[in-house]
Write an enzyme that holds these catalytic residues in place. Structure first.
Site, PDB file in Angstrom:
ATOM      1  N   ARG A 208       0.837  -1.208   0.000  1.00  0.00           N
ATOM      2  CA  ARG A 208       0.000   0.000   0.000  1.00  0.00           C
ATOM      3  C   ARG A 208       0.869   1.253   0.000  1.00  0.00           C
ATOM      4  NH1 ARG A 208      -3.841  -3.291   2.945  1.00  0.00           N
ATOM      5  NH2 ARG A 208      -2.700  -3.023   4.880  1.00  0.00           N
ATOM      6  N   PHE A 224     -10.632  -7.278  -5.854  1.00  0.00           N
ATOM      7  CA  PHE A 224     -10.686  -8.006  -4.572  1.00  0.00           C
ATOM      8  C   PHE A 224     -10.306  -7.028  -3.460  1.00  0.00           C
ATOM      9  CE2 PHE A 224      -9.270 -10.984  -7.915  1.00  0.00           C
ATOM     10  CZ  PHE A 224     -10.254 -11.947  -7.849  1.00  0.00           C
ATOM     11  N   ASP A 246     -15.384  -5.777  -5.247  1.00  0.00           N
ATOM     12  CA  ASP A 246     -15.402  -6.922  -4.325  1.00  0.00           C
ATOM     13  C   ASP A 246     -16.802  -7.532  -4.344  1.00  0.00           C
ATOM     14  OD1 ASP A 246     -13.332  -7.757  -1.827  1.00  0.00           O
ATOM     15  OD2 ASP A 246     -15.416  -8.417  -1.551  1.00  0.00           O
ATOM     16  N   SER A 247     -16.876  -8.801  -3.979  1.00  0.00           N
ATOM     17  CA  SER A 247     -18.189  -9.454  -3.985  1.00  0.00           C
ATOM     18  C   SER A 247     -18.926  -9.268  -2.661  1.00  0.00           C
ATOM     19  CB  SER A 247     -18.018 -10.949  -4.273  1.00  0.00           C
ATOM     20  OG  SER A 247     -17.117 -11.501  -3.338  1.00  0.00           O
ATOM     21  N   ASP A 296      -5.414  -8.560  -5.827  1.00  0.00           N
ATOM     22  CA  ASP A 296      -5.034  -9.267  -4.591  1.00  0.00           C
ATOM     23  C   ASP A 296      -6.141 -10.246  -4.200  1.00  0.00           C
ATOM     24  OD1 ASP A 296      -3.832  -9.969  -2.175  1.00  0.00           O
ATOM     25  OD2 ASP A 296      -4.705  -8.264  -1.099  1.00  0.00           O
ATOM     26  N   CYS A 336      -1.737 -14.999  -2.156  1.00  0.00           N
ATOM     27  CA  CYS A 336      -1.494 -15.257  -0.734  1.00  0.00           C
ATOM     28  C   CYS A 336      -1.653 -16.742  -0.433  1.00  0.00           C
ATOM     29  CB  CYS A 336      -2.442 -14.426   0.127  1.00  0.00           C
ATOM     30  SG  CYS A 336      -4.166 -14.754  -0.207  1.00  0.00           S
TER      31      CYS A 336
HETATM   32  N1  SAH Z   1      -6.761  -6.525  -1.037  1.00  0.00           N
HETATM   33  C1  SAH Z   1      -7.477  -6.613   0.219  1.00  0.00           C
HETATM   34  C2  SAH Z   1      -7.604  -8.036   0.707  1.00  0.00           C
HETATM   35  C3  SAH Z   1      -8.293  -8.973  -0.263  1.00  0.00           C
HETATM   36  S1  SAH Z   1      -9.026 -10.349   0.502  1.00  0.00           S
HETATM   37  C4  SAH Z   1      -6.782  -5.716   1.251  1.00  0.00           C
HETATM   38  O1  SAH Z   1      -5.606  -5.380   1.073  1.00  0.00           O
HETATM   39  O2  SAH Z   1      -7.408  -5.383   2.251  1.00  0.00           O
HETATM   40  C5  SAH Z   1      -9.955 -11.041  -0.776  1.00  0.00           C
HETATM   41  C6  SAH Z   1     -11.256 -10.326  -1.072  1.00  0.00           C
HETATM   42  O3  SAH Z   1     -11.777 -10.896  -2.258  1.00  0.00           O
HETATM   43  C7  SAH Z   1     -12.359 -10.491  -0.028  1.00  0.00           C
HETATM   44  O4  SAH Z   1     -12.803  -9.225   0.369  1.00  0.00           O
HETATM   45  C8  SAH Z   1     -13.486 -11.255  -0.743  1.00  0.00           C
HETATM   46  O5  SAH Z   1     -14.777 -10.751  -0.400  1.00  0.00           O
HETATM   47  C9  SAH Z   1     -13.192 -10.953  -2.178  1.00  0.00           C
HETATM   48  N2  SAH Z   1     -13.581 -11.961  -3.172  1.00  0.00           N
HETATM   49  C10 SAH Z   1     -13.355 -13.291  -3.164  1.00  0.00           C
HETATM   50  N3  SAH Z   1     -13.730 -13.857  -4.321  1.00  0.00           N
HETATM   51  C11 SAH Z   1     -14.214 -12.845  -5.100  1.00  0.00           C
HETATM   52  C12 SAH Z   1     -14.733 -12.781  -6.427  1.00  0.00           C
HETATM   53  N4  SAH Z   1     -14.815 -13.877  -7.195  1.00  0.00           N
HETATM   54  N5  SAH Z   1     -15.115 -11.581  -6.899  1.00  0.00           N
HETATM   55  C13 SAH Z   1     -15.020 -10.473  -6.139  1.00  0.00           C
HETATM   56  N6  SAH Z   1     -14.509 -10.479  -4.887  1.00  0.00           N
HETATM   57  C14 SAH Z   1     -14.115 -11.642  -4.369  1.00  0.00           C
END
Ligand code: SAH
Length: 393
Positions: A208, A224, A246-247, A296, A336
């Site tokens: 970040r 994500f 995000d979902s 991510d 991750c």
């Molecule tokens: N980049 C974020 C952490 C990501 S965690 C940070 O730094 O804070 C992964 C995220 O992906 C979660 O919030 C989850 O809700 C989302 N997610 C998982 N599968 C998904 C999909 N197919 N489409 C959209 N979001 C998704």
């Protein structure tokens, strides 16, 4: 304390101080493991190590000592204090959210502690460390002196399945509970009750920070996004616009709060609730171009059997993300998934760039920050891989 006798030859990894004992390595057991403690001995009954005992897990013991010491309150105090000293050396200014204890990386296998301002969240990852809860809690309170300590017995996914079967308590799904904290001067809230992980992805702090330093006047697409912390860092660095995808509604609601708390305007169009794969296909069809794309995703591979499907998922998402990066723009792509090696991840990203017909160079690598130490004895602790890629042009 139960005594676990290893099969001949299986002591090798213990002699190298690797902290995991797999169930297949055990020849025989004796004694009572109800206190969560195990002593590991070799085939000739020579004592080797002591640690936390998780009879229902594939990793039946996670080792804490190799010198005959019994894991107890005094040891927990020492290990937590050492972990605290390390953080004093490495944390950036204006940062009150950090990983305070990182399992094997702090010689505390099966225990995570994240601190968010006044709140500490301790996650007990194994059945064995759950048995030590009272003493671990006491040591955490003394060492990190939080106003509030939340203990989560979340376990690994495999443990969780086992826990369901054996009717041990599951983590409660209470209401939303936010703990405020600072990261490099930016204000965030960890969703410490129902949040993912321990409520905030502290491991991405350094990435970040890099994003912040290169975001000026650029457009940023955060895939994500969870609670939108990358976008907030980008806006703090002067980004023209940042969009979270995000979902999860809960995650996006928190993403809005994060912008507000840092004085940035909140525009509904910047929060997209969608499946990232579908969203990316739409964007690719309309030939969007972004200066910076952050990708991510959650761990696609949680067990070995998932690896080939996961590899396909990473390749697809990277191909789509790459096609949206403007010439001269950036892609931060992460995995991750501990099961996916850095080497394999690099190959997947390379294949994605061929499929996307786009040329990129690796400019920097970015893993978890210094508050996520990885023990040399347990390289498995290094799970987060990030590549900063720049598109030619
Ligand atoms: N980049 C974020 C952490 C990501 S965690 C940070 O730094 O804070 C992964 C995220 O992906 C979660 O919030 C989850 O809700 C989302 N997610 C998982 N599968 C998904 C999909 N197919 N489409 C959209 N979001 C998704």
């Amino acid at each position: 304390m139960i005594r676990l006798a290893l099969k001949p030859g299986r002591e090798e990894s213990v002699l190298r101080r690797h902290p995991w004992i797999f169930s297949g390595a055990i020849a025989s057991e004796s004694g009572d493991g109800s206190d969560g403690r195990a002593e590991v001995v070799d085939a000739a009954a020579r004592p080797l190590a002591r640690g936390a005992y998780s009879p229902h897990s594939q990793i039946v013991a996670r080792l804490w000592t190799f010198d005959g010491r019994t894991p107890d309150l005094a040891l927990f105090r020492e290990r937590f204090a050492a972990a605290r000293r390390l953080r004093k050396d490495v944390l950036p200014a204006e940062t009150s959210g950090f990983r305070a204890v990182n399992s094997e990386g702090d010689r505390c296998a099966g225990v995570l502690v994240d601190v968010f301002g006044e709140v500490a969240v301790m996650e007990l990852l194994t059945e064995g460390t759950e048995r030590w809860r009272v003493d671990l809690e006491l040591a955490a309170r003394e060492t990190f002196t939080p106003a509030r300590l939340i203990v989560r017995e979340s376990g690994s996914d495999r443990d969780r399945g086992v826990r369901r079967r054996s009717l041990l308590p599951l983590p409660p799904g209470e209401g939303v509970d936010y703990a405020p904290f600072l990261e490099n001067g930016l204000r965030f809230f960890a969703d410490v009750s129902s949040g993912q992980k321990t409520g905030f992805y502290l491991d991405q702090r350094d990435n970040r920070s890099r994003l912040r330093s290169l975001a000026n006047s650029r457009s940023v697409l955060d895939l994500f996004s969870y609670s939108g912390a990358f976008s907030v860092a980008a806006l703090a660095g002067g980004a023209r616009r940042a969009v979270d995808v995000d979902s999860s509604d809960v995650a996006l609601a928190l993403a809005r709060e994060h912008r507000r708390a840092n004085g940035f305007p909140v525009d509904d169009r910047d929060f997209v609730r969608a499946d990232v794969f579908e969203d990316l296909r739409r964007r690719a069809e309309s030939r969007e171009a972004w200066d910076v794309v952050i990708c991510d995703p959650p761990a696609f591979a949680k067990k070995r059997g998932d690896l080939s499907r996961a590899a396909r998922g990473y390749q697809d998402v990277n191909r789509l993300a790459m096609s949206l990066v403007a010439p001269g723009g950036w892609l931060l792509t992460c995995s991750c998934s501990g099961l996916l090696s850095a080497d394999l991840f690099g190959k997947i990203v390379f294949s994605a760039s061929l499929e996307a017909g786009a040329e990129f160079a690796i400019v920097a690598r970015g893993g978890a920050g210094a508050d996520h130490p990885v023990s040399l004895d347990c390289p498995e602790g290094e799970y987060l891989k990030g590549l900063w890629l720049r598109r030619a042009g």
